[in-house]
Design a protein around this motif. Structure first.
Motif, PDB file in Angstrom:
ATOM      1  N   SER A  15      -1.890  -3.872  -3.127  1.00  0.00           N
ATOM      2  CA  SER A  15      -0.906  -2.958  -3.703  1.00  0.00           C
ATOM      3  C   SER A  15      -1.624  -2.214  -4.828  1.00  0.00           C
ATOM      4  N   LEU A  28      -0.981  -7.979  -0.097  1.00  0.00           N
ATOM      5  CA  LEU A  28      -0.001  -7.509   0.899  1.00  0.00           C
ATOM      6  C   LEU A  28      -0.532  -7.735   2.311  1.00  0.00           C
ATOM      7  N   ASN A  46       4.719  -9.806   0.964  1.00  0.00           N
ATOM      8  CA  ASN A  46       4.113 -10.215  -0.301  1.00  0.00           C
ATOM      9  C   ASN A  46       3.432 -11.567  -0.103  1.00  0.00           C
ATOM     10  N   PHE A 175       6.460  -2.293  -3.326  1.00  0.00           N
ATOM     11  CA  PHE A 175       5.097  -2.814  -3.254  1.00  0.00           C
ATOM     12  C   PHE A 175       4.017  -1.793  -3.597  1.00  0.00           C
ATOM     13  N   LYS A 176       4.294  -0.521  -3.374  1.00  0.00           N
ATOM     14  CA  LYS A 176       3.338   0.551  -3.678  1.00  0.00           C
ATOM     15  C   LYS A 176       1.954   0.295  -3.043  1.00  0.00           C
ATOM     16  N   PRO A 177       1.879   0.293  -1.707  1.00  0.00           N
ATOM     17  CA  PRO A 177       0.585   0.037  -1.050  1.00  0.00           C
ATOM     18  C   PRO A 177      -0.388   1.193  -1.253  1.00  0.00           C
TER      19      PRO A 177
END
Length: 197
Positions: A15, A28, A46, A175-177
């Motif tokens: 992430s 992730l 997660n 999560f903002k990958p």
């Protein structure tokens, strides 16, 4: 770690916040599963969820033990601490926030004829958002500036009545990958759309 077996793909990613902390271990797991010819399930899991849950349980237990011990002393009139109620509330609020913000997985199911169902699986329950295919203009990777930093988002551009309320809807906003993860998802969605045309 790239495993492709039939229609399932599993791969680990960072992430964005995790990457900025300089931690080499990925946090992730991306899972892509073709449910049918026109349906695709994409899930980000997660990997640190169980560690985060254990840490939250330990923090809560310490809080409960200290509050219980103080209450026992208070009831026995042996010890009284001024403003303990305010202190305990201020201590409890971050613990509560930690429990609320624990996220196990973010996923969506894309079905060409029906639309997209977004789901956030938290420790304390699930939240679902459905967007009809008639309200979807397209899905894109968009570059945004956030806190003086550029990051990439997978977004749904809407149309029709929904456009007036929400012109764009971000996917995987918790999560903002990183961009490499979003690129794989974007390519998979494009392949699915091309099959239907």
């Amino acid at each position: 770690m790239d495993q492709v077996g039939g229609s399932l793909l599993k791969q680990d990613f960072h992430s964005k916040p995790h990457l900025y902390q300089g931690i080499e271990e990925t946090d992730l797991r991306l899972e892509i599963n073709e449910l049918s010819i026109d349906a695709l399930q994409i899930k980000l899991i997660n990997k640190n969820f169980h560690k985060q849950k254990t840490a939250a349980i330990k923090q809560t237990l310490v809080f409960v033990i200290i509050c219980g011990f103080y209450l026992w002393l208070h009831l026995n009139a042996a010890f009284r601490l001024l403003y303990f109620g305010i202190i305990s509330i201020l201590w409890f609020l971050p613990i509560l926030w930690r429990w609320i913000s624990l996220v196990k997985a973010e996923s969506f199911i894309y079905c060409y004829d029906f639309g997209i169902n977004l789901q956030i699986e938290r420790l304390l329950g699930k939240s679902n958002t459905f967007i009809s295919s008639s309200d979807i203009h397209d899905v894109r990777i968009n570059e945004v500036l956030e806190n003086f930093d550029f990051r990439y988002l997978l977004i749904i551009r809407t149309k029709g009545k929904l456009f007036q309320k929400k012109p764009i809807i971000p996917i995987f906003k918790v999560f903002k990958p990183t961009c490499d993860c979003l690129t794989i998802i974007y390519k998979k969605l494009n392949l699915m759309q091309l099959k239907q045309e």
